[in-house]
Design a protein around this motif. Sequence first.
Motif, PDB file in Angstrom:
ATOM      1  N   LEU A  44       3.687  51.940  14.441  1.00 46.86           N
ATOM      2  CA  LEU A  44       4.108  53.331  14.315  1.00 46.86           C
ATOM      3  C   LEU A  44       5.279  53.619  15.243  1.00 46.86           C
ATOM      4  O   LEU A  44       5.360  53.065  16.339  1.00 46.86           O
ATOM      5  N   ASP A  45       6.160  54.505  14.809  1.00 50.68           N
ATOM      6  CA  ASP A  45       7.247  54.909  15.702  1.00 50.68           C
ATOM      7  C   ASP A  45       6.685  55.870  16.751  1.00 50.68           C
ATOM      8  O   ASP A  45       5.556  56.363  16.640  1.00 50.68           O
ATOM      9  N   ALA A  46       7.473  56.146  17.774  1.00 55.54           N
ATOM     10  CA  ALA A  46       7.015  56.965  18.901  1.00 55.54           C
ATOM     11  C   ALA A  46       6.581  58.358  18.455  1.00 55.54           C
ATOM     12  O   ALA A  46       5.578  58.887  18.947  1.00 55.54           O
ATOM     13  N   ASP A  47       7.307  58.956  17.529  1.00 53.86           N
ATOM     14  CA  ASP A  47       6.939  60.296  17.063  1.00 53.86           C
ATOM     15  C   ASP A  47       5.586  60.278  16.347  1.00 53.86           C
ATOM     16  O   ASP A  47       4.776  61.181  16.530  1.00 53.86           O
ATOM     17  N   SER A  48       5.352  59.265  15.544  1.00 55.24           N
ATOM     18  CA  SER A  48       4.072  59.165  14.837  1.00 55.24           C
ATOM     19  C   SER A  48       2.926  58.966  15.813  1.00 55.24           C
ATOM     20  O   SER A  48       1.862  59.576  15.671  1.00 55.24           O
ATOM     21  N   ARG A  49       3.120  58.120  16.820  1.00 53.41           N
ATOM     22  CA  ARG A  49       2.073  57.921  17.834  1.00 53.41           C
ATOM     23  C   ARG A  49       1.798  59.222  18.585  1.00 53.41           C
ATOM     24  O   ARG A  49       0.647  59.577  18.824  1.00 53.41           O
TER      25      ARG A  49
END
Length: 155
Positions: A44-49
């Motif tokens: 997952l990208d940082a925003d999704s995490r």
Amino acid sequence: MASNRSGMQRIQSPCVGLCSTTVGDRVCRGCQRTDEEIRDWFALDADSRTQRMLALDTLRARVASRFLHVDDPACLEAQLVRHRIRFRADQPALSRAVELLRVGRTRMQDLSRYGLRRHASVAHLAPDALYAALNEALMQEASLRLTTAPTDPPV
């Protein structure tokens, strides 16, 4: 050597080191992530995490609010630091309280010393029984995420 070269950030995870998905649970009893979320976390990208961590904190705070009230957030934070219980700066106090109870439930007596107060409906419960009831409710709510949690990592 700098530990954070090139502006890279450490990947945060809600893992608390108590993964029950390895024994067949579809939702982890430690962090309340689904088995798919755990599997796909690092893809997952940082925003999704960040969004997933916010959703988990919201879940914990909503469920914990049925059992507890935080009277003194600073006291709660001081106790977390004192007992070396991991928490994040942006983590809501009730989500932090869940971690405190998870770790200290067998050693705690007076919750007010930790900045917490039981709701009247559970005032009779010792901290370990309180955590058991809270965790059961948390797992029931977290299991509902199986049908709504995103399962595919971004491409």
